[in-house]
Design a protein around this motif. Structure first.
Motif, PDB file in Angstrom:
ATOM      1  N   THR A   1      32.487  42.514  39.443  1.00 57.76           N
ATOM      2  CA  THR A   1      31.448  42.495  40.470  1.00 57.76           C
ATOM      3  C   THR A   1      31.262  41.069  40.999  1.00 57.76           C
ATOM      4  O   THR A   1      30.893  40.857  42.147  1.00 57.76           O
ATOM      5  N   ILE A   2      31.529  40.101  40.151  1.00 58.49           N
ATOM      6  CA  ILE A   2      31.443  38.699  40.582  1.00 58.49           C
ATOM      7  C   ILE A   2      32.765  38.261  41.220  1.00 58.49           C
ATOM      8  O   ILE A   2      32.786  37.668  42.298  1.00 58.49           O
ATOM      9  N   THR A   3      33.886  38.571  40.558  1.00 58.75           N
ATOM     10  CA  THR A   3      35.158  37.996  41.005  1.00 58.75           C
ATOM     11  C   THR A   3      35.729  38.673  42.266  1.00 58.75           C
ATOM     12  O   THR A   3      36.296  37.986  43.118  1.00 58.75           O
ATOM     13  N   VAL A   4      35.575  39.991  42.378  1.00 61.70           N
ATOM     14  CA  VAL A   4      36.191  40.683  43.528  1.00 61.70           C
ATOM     15  C   VAL A   4      35.646  40.162  44.872  1.00 61.70           C
ATOM     16  O   VAL A   4      36.433  39.834  45.767  1.00 61.70           O
ATOM     17  N   PRO A   5      34.309  40.034  45.033  1.00 63.01           N
ATOM     18  CA  PRO A   5      33.835  39.462  46.309  1.00 63.01           C
ATOM     19  C   PRO A   5      34.398  38.061  46.562  1.00 63.01           C
ATOM     20  O   PRO A   5      34.721  37.715  47.705  1.00 63.01           O
ATOM     21  N   ILE A   6      34.551  37.259  45.508  1.00 62.33           N
ATOM     22  CA  ILE A   6      35.100  35.904  45.716  1.00 62.33           C
ATOM     23  C   ILE A   6      36.565  35.997  46.155  1.00 62.33           C
ATOM     24  O   ILE A   6      36.988  35.337  47.106  1.00 62.33           O
ATOM     25  N   LEU A   7      37.343  36.845  45.480  1.00 60.78           N
ATOM     26  CA  LEU A   7      38.772  36.968  45.806  1.00 60.78           C
ATOM     27  C   LEU A   7      38.984  37.433  47.246  1.00 60.78           C
ATOM     28  O   LEU A   7      39.918  36.987  47.927  1.00 60.78           O
ATOM     29  N   LEU A   8      38.122  38.322  47.705  1.00 64.96           N
ATOM     30  CA  LEU A   8      38.280  38.864  49.052  1.00 64.96           C
ATOM     31  C   LEU A   8      37.875  37.841  50.113  1.00 64.96           C
ATOM     32  O   LEU A   8      38.557  37.665  51.132  1.00 64.96           O
ATOM     33  N   THR A   9      36.768  37.135  49.851  1.00 55.71           N
ATOM     34  CA  THR A   9      36.316  36.117  50.800  1.00 55.71           C
ATOM     35  C   THR A   9      37.345  34.989  50.897  1.00 55.71           C
ATOM     36  O   THR A   9      37.616  34.446  51.977  1.00 55.71           O
TER      37      THR A   9
END
Ligand code: RET
Length: 298
Positions: A121-129
């Motif tokens: 939940t933390i890493t996926v938004p960062i990876l996509l941005t």
């Protein structure tokens, strides 16, 4: 020599294990399986921690607009490293050696993969941005596109988190929520494709193959997670438990660490092509090239 097969766990213990919603609490492991599982988790968190420094140092070579890309990878490394270290600790505490096998739920400690979903939940938004920033989307578009990827990404994770507790049941919960989660995954893939298509059109011509390759890399590596999710349906065995940790680890190292290296290399080249001299110097390897660079004074 073949390893002895783990015996069936006592029915009363198996019943309690079912309530925990994780197959790890249902099967005894041979010492080879237990040690392999420990090793996989240890290598995973070790690799993530080790690369924090790499990504921080990498940022110094980049044009200012791209510096945040490897810094985001460093954040992902720290966050995933901590989460995987926790997975290692609960793995360690869950199993106890009885002289022949490693039995789960030693001293009441149970194992779960659910913490991974919290971490995603933390890493996926960062990876996509990060993807949108690396491909230099202009500002208002960058925010809009990022949010459009993050929403299906988070919904995919949370529906999967709810479903994975069903892996010790009759699989109807696992499958139903797995399908719902896959719908969000498909939506996410469509959004990512939008960003990739923009990158194919706007990348410097020397780098036009990169977004296309990153697209296939994204599909192949993110696609490993649903396989790991579905794996318990092949049977409650020690081998499945270990293979699943292996799959999660390969996926983690590919989608975060290697992906971070790929995006950093892309933005390094892009920085150089856009005229940022330190990036050009960092890429220059031949003595002749170095000489030319020195004469140019950059
Ligand atoms: C779930 C549930 C079953 C269906 C699908 C899933 C997809 C998960 C993915 C996770 C990606 C995680 C990443 C983490 C990085 O830190 C939730 C397993 C489709 C694609 C990239």
């Amino acid at each position: 020599m073949t390893l002895p097969q783990a015996p069936e766990i006592a029915p009363a213990i198996a019943e309690i294990g079912r309530l925990t919603g994780s197959i790890e609490n249902l099967v005894p492991l041979t010492s080879g399986q237990y040690t392999t599982g420990s090793l996989i988790l240890m290598v995973s968190y070790g690799a993530h921690f080790a690369f924090i420094l790499y990504f921080i140092m990498m940022s110094f070579q980049l044009a200012p607009r791209y510096r945040i890309v490897p810094i985001m990878s460093a954040l992902v490394m720290a966050s995933a490293g901590l989460s995987l270290m926790r997975e290692f600790q609960i793995w360690d505490a869950t199993y106890a050696f009885n002289g022949s096998f490693y039995l789960p739920m030693a001293e009441g400690q149970t194992f779960t993969n659910a913490f991974r979903y919290g971490n995603w939940t933390i890493t996926v938004p960062i990876l996509l941005t990060q993807l949108a920033i690396a491909f230099a989307l202009p500002r208002p578009d960058l925010h809009k596109r990022s949010i459009r990827m993050i929403i299906p990404g988070v919904l995919m994770i949370w529906t999967g988190l709810y479903g994975q507790f069903g892996e010790t049941g009759d699989f109807s919960r696992l499958n139903l929520w797995g399908v719902i989660s896959t719908v969000f995954f498909v939506w996410l893939i469509v959004e990512v494709r939008g960003v990739i298509s923009y990158a194919i059109k706007t990348s410097p011509s020397e780098l036009s193959a990169w977004p296309k390759n990153i697209w296939w890399y994204f599909l192949a590596t993110w696609g490993l997670y649903p396989i790991a999710y579905a794996l318990p349906q092949l049977g409650y065995t020690g081998d499945i438990v270990v293979v699943r940790q292996l799959l999660f680890s390969i996926a983690d190292i590919s989608t975060k660490l290697v992906y971070g290296i790929i995006l950093s290399r892309y933005v390094l080249r892009r920085s150089a092509l856009e005229g940022y001299a330190p990036a050009a110097e960092a890429l220059e390897i031949s003595p002749l090239g170095a000489k030319v660079a020195s004469q140019r004074g950059d």
